[in-house]
Design a protein around this motif. Structure first.
Motif, PDB file in Angstrom:
ATOM      1  N   SER A  81       0.819  -1.208   0.000  1.00 37.36           N
ATOM      2  CA  SER A  81       0.000   0.000   0.000  1.00 37.36           C
ATOM      3  C   SER A  81       0.853   1.258   0.000  1.00 37.36           C
ATOM      4  CB  SER A  81      -0.932  -0.008   1.213  1.00 37.36           C
ATOM      5  OG  SER A  81      -0.191  -0.019   2.420  1.00 37.36           O
ATOM      6  N   GLN A  82       1.969   1.247   0.726  1.00 38.83           N
ATOM      7  CA  GLN A  82       2.858   2.406   0.748  1.00 38.83           C
ATOM      8  C   GLN A  82       3.461   2.657  -0.627  1.00 38.83           C
ATOM      9  OE1 GLN A  82       5.600   1.354   3.866  1.00 38.83           O
ATOM     10  NE2 GLN A  82       4.352   2.308   5.471  1.00 38.83           N
ATOM     11  N   GLN A  83       3.951   1.611  -1.267  1.00 43.05           N
ATOM     12  CA  GLN A  83       4.585   1.764  -2.569  1.00 43.05           C
ATOM     13  C   GLN A  83       3.559   2.124  -3.643  1.00 43.05           C
ATOM     14  OE1 GLN A  83       6.472  -2.042  -2.869  1.00 43.05           O
ATOM     15  NE2 GLN A  83       8.378  -1.327  -1.942  1.00 43.05           N
ATOM     16  N   PHE A  84       2.395   1.507  -3.589  1.00 43.57           N
ATOM     17  CA  PHE A  84       1.366   1.793  -4.587  1.00 43.57           C
ATOM     18  C   PHE A  84       0.891   3.237  -4.476  1.00 43.57           C
ATOM     19  CE2 PHE A  84      -3.142   2.075  -5.702  1.00 43.57           C
ATOM     20  CZ  PHE A  84      -3.106   1.645  -7.019  1.00 43.57           C
ATOM     21  N   SER A  85       0.611   3.698  -3.275  1.00 50.29           N
ATOM     22  CA  SER A  85       0.109   5.061  -3.095  1.00 50.29           C
ATOM     23  C   SER A  85       1.164   6.111  -3.353  1.00 50.29           C
ATOM     24  CB  SER A  85      -0.453   5.223  -1.681  1.00 50.29           C
ATOM     25  OG  SER A  85       0.563   4.978  -0.715  1.00 50.29           O
ATOM     26  N   SER A  86       2.446   5.764  -3.176  1.00 47.71           N
ATOM     27  CA  SER A  86       3.520   6.750  -3.368  1.00 47.71           C
ATOM     28  C   SER A  86       4.025   6.799  -4.802  1.00 47.71           C
ATOM     29  CB  SER A  86       4.687   6.440  -2.424  1.00 47.71           C
ATOM     30  OG  SER A  86       4.278   6.501  -1.071  1.00 47.71           O
ATOM     31  N   LEU A  89       0.003   5.415  -7.792  1.00 44.65           N
ATOM     32  CA  LEU A  89      -1.279   6.105  -7.718  1.00 44.65           C
ATOM     33  C   LEU A  89      -1.221   7.538  -8.253  1.00 44.65           C
ATOM     34  CD1 LEU A  89      -4.219   5.849  -6.903  1.00 44.65           C
ATOM     35  CD2 LEU A  89      -3.593   6.591  -4.588  1.00 44.65           C
ATOM     36  N   PRO A  90      -0.175   8.327  -7.983  1.00 42.42           N
ATOM     37  CA  PRO A  90      -0.135   9.681  -8.557  1.00 42.42           C
ATOM     38  C   PRO A  90      -0.194   9.692 -10.079  1.00 42.42           C
ATOM     39  CG  PRO A  90       1.475   9.480  -6.796  1.00 42.42           C
ATOM     40  CD  PRO A  90       0.956   8.105  -7.051  1.00 42.42           C
ATOM     41  N   TRP A  91       0.449   8.729 -10.715  1.00 37.04           N
ATOM     42  CA  TRP A  91       0.424   8.675 -12.180  1.00 37.04           C
ATOM     43  C   TRP A  91      -0.961   8.299 -12.682  1.00 37.04           C
ATOM     44  CZ3 TRP A  91       4.367  10.923 -14.326  1.00 37.04           C
ATOM     45  CH2 TRP A  91       5.606  10.912 -13.680  1.00 37.04           C
ATOM     46  N   LEU A  92      -1.615   7.376 -11.992  1.00 35.74           N
ATOM     47  CA  LEU A  92      -2.973   7.010 -12.404  1.00 35.74           C
ATOM     48  C   LEU A  92      -3.929   8.179 -12.224  1.00 35.74           C
ATOM     49  CD1 LEU A  92      -3.239   3.402 -10.907  1.00 35.74           C
ATOM     50  CD2 LEU A  92      -2.570   4.098 -13.214  1.00 35.74           C
ATOM     51  N   ALA A  93      -3.705   8.981 -11.190  1.00 33.55           N
ATOM     52  CA  ALA A  93      -4.544  10.170 -11.002  1.00 33.55           C
ATOM     53  C   ALA A  93      -4.290  11.201 -12.098  1.00 33.55           C
ATOM     54  CB  ALA A  93      -4.273  10.781  -9.628  1.00 33.55           C
ATOM     55  N   LEU A  94      -3.048  11.276 -12.571  1.00 38.43           N
ATOM     56  CA  LEU A  94      -2.723  12.244 -13.617  1.00 38.43           C
ATOM     57  C   LEU A  94      -3.392  11.902 -14.940  1.00 38.43           C
ATOM     58  CD1 LEU A  94      -1.039  14.798 -14.128  1.00 38.43           C
ATOM     59  CD2 LEU A  94       0.860  13.319 -14.829  1.00 38.43           C
ATOM     60  N   TRP A 208       1.662  16.863  -7.541  1.00 36.50           N
ATOM     61  CA  TRP A 208       1.694  15.607  -6.787  1.00 36.50           C
ATOM     62  C   TRP A 208       2.642  14.610  -7.470  1.00 36.50           C
ATOM     63  CZ3 TRP A 208      -2.951  11.722  -6.280  1.00 36.50           C
ATOM     64  CH2 TRP A 208      -2.624  10.730  -5.340  1.00 36.50           C
ATOM     65  N   VAL A 209       2.551  14.520  -8.776  1.00 39.72           N
ATOM     66  CA  VAL A 209       3.391  13.579  -9.513  1.00 39.72           C
ATOM     67  C   VAL A 209       4.864  13.972  -9.414  1.00 39.72           C
ATOM     68  CG1 VAL A 209       4.026  12.912 -11.844  1.00 39.72           C
ATOM     69  CG2 VAL A 209       1.655  12.718 -11.117  1.00 39.72           C
ATOM     70  N   VAL A 210       5.154  15.248  -9.598  1.00 35.62           N
ATOM     71  CA  VAL A 210       6.549  15.703  -9.554  1.00 35.62           C
ATOM     72  C   VAL A 210       7.149  15.463  -8.178  1.00 35.62           C
ATOM     73  CG1 VAL A 210       8.041  17.727  -9.708  1.00 35.62           C
ATOM     74  CG2 VAL A 210       6.221  17.391 -11.388  1.00 35.62           C
ATOM     75  N   ILE A 211       6.420  15.825  -7.121  1.00 36.73           N
ATOM     76  CA  ILE A 211       6.929  15.630  -5.761  1.00 36.73           C
ATOM     77  C   ILE A 211       7.111  14.146  -5.453  1.00 36.73           C
ATOM     78  CG2 ILE A 211       6.371  15.931  -3.324  1.00 36.73           C
ATOM     79  CD1 ILE A 211       4.950  18.540  -4.114  1.00 36.73           C
ATOM     80  N   ALA A 212       6.134  13.330  -5.876  1.00 31.44           N
ATOM     81  CA  ALA A 212       6.244  11.888  -5.643  1.00 31.44           C
ATOM     82  C   ALA A 212       7.456  11.306  -6.356  1.00 31.44           C
ATOM     83  CB  ALA A 212       4.967  11.188  -6.098  1.00 31.44           C
ATOM     84  N   LEU A 239       9.388   4.933 -15.639  1.00 29.23           N
ATOM     85  CA  LEU A 239       8.563   4.299 -16.672  1.00 29.23           C
ATOM     86  C   LEU A 239       7.360   5.159 -17.029  1.00 29.23           C
ATOM     87  CD1 LEU A 239       7.980   1.627 -18.306  1.00 29.23           C
ATOM     88  CD2 LEU A 239       6.563   0.974 -16.367  1.00 29.23           C
ATOM     89  N   TRP A 240       6.751   5.801 -16.017  1.00 29.19           N
ATOM     90  CA  TRP A 240       5.538   6.591 -16.230  1.00 29.19           C
ATOM     91  C   TRP A 240       5.813   8.062 -16.472  1.00 29.19           C
ATOM     92  CZ3 TRP A 240       0.474   4.902 -16.471  1.00 29.19           C
ATOM     93  CH2 TRP A 240       0.256   3.557 -16.189  1.00 29.19           C
ATOM     94  N   LEU A 241       7.063   8.461 -16.516  1.00 29.63           N
ATOM     95  CA  LEU A 241       7.373   9.877 -16.633  1.00 29.63           C
ATOM     96  C   LEU A 241       6.929  10.462 -17.969  1.00 29.63           C
ATOM     97  CD1 LEU A 241       8.652  12.086 -14.919  1.00 29.63           C
ATOM     98  CD2 LEU A 241      10.837  11.630 -16.045  1.00 29.63           C
ATOM     99  N   TRP A 242       6.704   9.635 -18.984  1.00 24.91           N
ATOM    100  CA  TRP A 242       6.227  10.119 -20.282  1.00 24.91           C
ATOM    101  C   TRP A 242       4.875  10.817 -20.158  1.00 24.91           C
ATOM    102  CZ3 TRP A 242       1.436   8.405 -21.500  1.00 24.91           C
ATOM    103  CH2 TRP A 242       1.000   7.235 -20.877  1.00 24.91           C
ATOM    104  N   LEU A 243       4.079  10.425 -19.136  1.00 23.65           N
ATOM    105  CA  LEU A 243       2.738  10.981 -18.995  1.00 23.65           C
ATOM    106  C   LEU A 243       2.771  12.467 -18.639  1.00 23.65           C
ATOM    107  CD1 LEU A 243      -0.281  10.373 -18.994  1.00 23.65           C
ATOM    108  CD2 LEU A 243      -0.086   9.651 -16.619  1.00 23.65           C
ATOM    109  N   LEU A 244       3.802  12.888 -17.933  1.00 23.44           N
ATOM    110  CA  LEU A 244       3.878  14.280 -17.494  1.00 23.44           C
ATOM    111  C   LEU A 244       3.970  15.252 -18.671  1.00 23.44           C
ATOM    112  CD1 LEU A 244       3.948  16.017 -14.946  1.00 23.44           C
ATOM    113  CD2 LEU A 244       6.441  15.828 -14.965  1.00 23.44           C
ATOM    114  N   PRO A 245       4.901  15.094 -19.627  1.00 23.60           N
ATOM    115  CA  PRO A 245       4.924  16.017 -20.773  1.00 23.60           C
ATOM    116  C   PRO A 245       3.702  15.895 -21.677  1.00 23.60           C
ATOM    117  CG  PRO A 245       6.549  14.272 -21.066  1.00 23.60           C
ATOM    118  CD  PRO A 245       6.058  14.172 -19.655  1.00 23.60           C
ATOM    119  N   ILE A 246       3.074  14.726 -21.731  1.00 23.45           N
ATOM    120  CA  ILE A 246       1.857  14.583 -22.540  1.00 23.45           C
ATOM    121  C   ILE A 246       0.742  15.437 -21.955  1.00 23.45           C
ATOM    122  CG2 ILE A 246       0.065  12.982 -23.287  1.00 23.45           C
ATOM    123  CD1 ILE A 246       2.631  12.637 -24.811  1.00 23.45           C
ATOM    124  N   VAL A 247       0.536  15.340 -20.651  1.00 23.75           N
ATOM    125  CA  VAL A 247      -0.525  16.122 -20.000  1.00 23.75           C
ATOM    126  C   VAL A 247      -0.214  17.612 -20.079  1.00 23.75           C
ATOM    127  CG1 VAL A 247      -1.625  16.616 -17.788  1.00 23.75           C
ATOM    128  CG2 VAL A 247      -1.237  14.256 -18.474  1.00 23.75           C
TER     129      VAL A 247
END
Length: 600
Positions: A81-86, A89-94, A208-212, A239-247
């Motif tokens: 739960s700690q690893q998933f939420s940290s 989860l922020p990427w899925l919220a993005l 949230w994503v950047v801080i996480a 792996l999920w960092l591609w989502l940040l420039p797309i958004v």
């Protein structure tokens, strides 16, 4: 009955937990000589087999299975739960900040699945949209006629819609030439000017994503490596960092992708459009025709209901790849007309040859001033002739099935998408690959498979070229209507060519296969991240990197004697690679997003 079922579930869980692997206990039993002494498979931290088993830091894959079994380490809910939420989860919220727009929920879900399943396709559509905005500004920069700037803004805003242009009955010529239609251009821009841009929700999600991600990197370097060496979130974050420039890119572009609002804006504008007649301009709605110079093929045309061209109708921006070629063709029709009338305006030609040229003033800022309204009116024949190509002037029409500068933009957008895709996935792969036991293992292979399937999805969607080929090969005018194949007939009774039938079936098959692979890939990458956090990959097979090392596979269990410098250097390189490619992509969007517009 329910109590028995609950008892069975609890008993099964206890059974799985009791058989879970504990690598520390296994290593201790190997050191104690439980499985023999000498070269039985005990290794040092470099994989060298030792004779003194008491000094073992790891074991070969064969000994690992023998001593520890083939199962995974026990699932720890708190750790998961700690690893998933940290870290996940922020990427899925993005993902919720991606632009939507279609009226159907299924289309919106499909656009999310395509984005997650193929980041390369998402980046490609985004880069193509930015390049199109710059291309259309440069394409119209040589034109000098009223509403040139407005035309650029309108056509750029309609990249997310199935744009169609027709000059039947001189409608397009009337829309460009007649002064009564100046209001049409201005009002349409205003009605399309609704925002899909920065909001408190978007800024919060991005922050949230950047801080996480920053905390993920810090934790991976400062935390207890022995505790979570194979489950730290740095690989997942990269792996999920591609989502940040797309958004961020879509928020900056603010695409007009709300289907209802775009459709309503164009329909409202067409109600105030005028068309030339034999006597005087009249409102288009008073003419005995359903055609409009610029319209959207959402539902009134048979062609858009054809399964061949389904993706053109979906207004989610990721489908811009499917609209690219027909959009270019529509823009080129408008550009050619603006080019012709600009040349006639430059040479002081009135629409009605019987009306002399009324000079308003000289050049202003390097451009001729706006022509007088009397020089912009005439009969329908005169308006149509005014917009026809004249060989006396230097303006020439671009004759091509594809459109001008199409392949250069495709090449640039593909290169940028490839950079973002493999810069982030490659960074995650490097982080995991160089984490001992080094080599190709379950985690790194999962990332590699995700990147490969994402690229294949992008490649399969070259079906848009086949769609355009089939559509433009029809004998019908404008941007063709292709009948269903079971009719086997063109309009007019001619047989359906075999080459078009094959191309059509192939295009539909490739598109459906690509979406299927994207769906599988999206599910797979989510499952792989959950497997990593849930210790599913913490088993002899995965920790020994059997994929890459084969018979020489071994599993490091004791990290106290390990030289961690090469691993940390690889981690630093992975962070720099992922962050650098994301920064470069955002930089590209910011440099090209607002091209200079030609002056009126």
């Amino acid at each position: 009955m329910r109590s028995r079922l609950l008892f069975f579930v609890i008993l099964s869980s206890l059974h799985v937990t009791s058989h879970a692997t504990n690598f520390d206990v296994c290593l201790e039993s190997v050191r104690n000589g439980t499985f023999g002494t000498g070269k039985i498979g005990a290794t040092d931290s470099s994989g060298n087999i030792l004779e003194d088993v008491s000094q073992a830091a790891g074991v070969t894959y064969g000994l690992c299975v023998k001593a520890c079994g083939s199962g995974q380490e026990p699932f720890r809910l708190l750790k998961f739960s700690q690893q998933f939420s940290s870290w996940l989860l922020p990427w899925l919220a993005l993902v919720s900040q991606l632009p939507f727009g279609p009226t159907g929920r299924l289309e919106n879900l499909e656009s999310v699945v395509l984005t997650v399943g193929s980041p390369m396709l998402a980046a490609y559509s985004l880069a193509l949209t930015v390049l199109n905005r710059r291309w259309i500004a440069r394409r119209f920069s040589k034109h000098n006629y009223p509403n040139t700037q407005n035309a650029i803004r309108v056509l750029s805003s309609l990249q997310q819609a199935p744009l169609r242009v027709t000059n039947e009955g001189a409608l397009l010529a009337s829309l460009i030439v007649l002064p009564q239609n100046d209001m049409w251009w201005r009002e349409l821009i205003e009605w399309l000017a609704y925002p899909h841009t920065w909001s408190i929700s978007a800024v919060t999600s991005i922050a949230w994503v950047v801080i996480a991600y920053i905390f993920t990197v810090i934790d991976s370097f400062t935390g207890d490596l022995a505790e979570a060496i194979n489950a730290n979130g740095q690989g997942v974050g990269s792996l999920w960092l591609w989502l940040l420039p797309i958004v961020i890119g879509w928020l900056q572009i603010s695409p007009k992708c709300d289907e209802d609002r775009v459709r309503s804006a164009v329909e409202r504008a067409n109600k105030i459009a005028y068309a030339a007649t034999d006597t005087h301009p009249v409102s288009v709605k008073d003419l005995n025709t359903e055609h409009r110079a610029i319209h959207l093929a959402f539902g009134e045309e048979d062609e858009i209901h054809d399964v061949l061209r389904r993706d053109e109708r979906v207004t989610a921006p990721i489908y811009n790849y499917a609209r690219f070629l027909p959009w270019v063709q529509a823009v080129e029709k408008v550009s050619e007309t603006f080019g012709v009338v600009s040349e006639r305006y430059y040479h002081h030609e009135s629409v009605d040859p019987m009306i002399g040229w009324i000079t308003m003033c000289d050049r202003i800022g390097g451009h001729w001033s706006k022509p007088h309204d009397r020089n912009r009116v005439g009969s329908v024949e005169q308006v149509a002739r005014y917009c026809q190509f004249d060989p006396r002037y230097r303006h020439t029409a671009f004759k091509s099935r594809w459109g001008p500068n199409v392949f250069s933009r495709i090449a640039i957008a593909s290169a940028l998408a490839f950079m973002l895709q493999w810069g982030t996935v490659g960074a995650a792969f490097i982080v995991v690959y160089f984490t001992p036991t080094t080599g190709l293992g379950c985690r790194s292979a999962s990332y590699l498979l995700f990147g490969a399937l994402s690229t294949i999805v992008w490649l399969l969607l070259i079906s848009s070229f086949l769609v355009h080929y089939v559509s433009t090969s029809s004998p019908s005018s404008a941007y063709t209507r292709i009948r269903p194949l079971n009719l086997r007939q063109y309009q007019g009774g001619r047989s359906y060519p075999l080459r078009l039938s094959i191309a059509r079936h192939l295009a539909i098959f490739l598109r459906r296969l690509a979406k299927l692979l994207a769906t599988v890939n999206a599910i797979w990458i989510l499952a792989a991240c959950l497997f990593q956090f849930g210790n599913f990959f913490d088993r002899c097979y995965c920790n020994s990197s059997v994929f890459g090392r084969g018979s020489g596979a071994y599993n490091i269990i004791d990290w106290t004697t390990l030289n961690k410098a090469p691993m940390k250097n690889a981690w630093v390189g992975g962070v720099c690679l992922a962050g650098g490619t994301a920064f470069l992509f955002v930089g590209f969007v910011n440099v090209f997003i607002d091209p200079p517009l030609p002056g009126n």
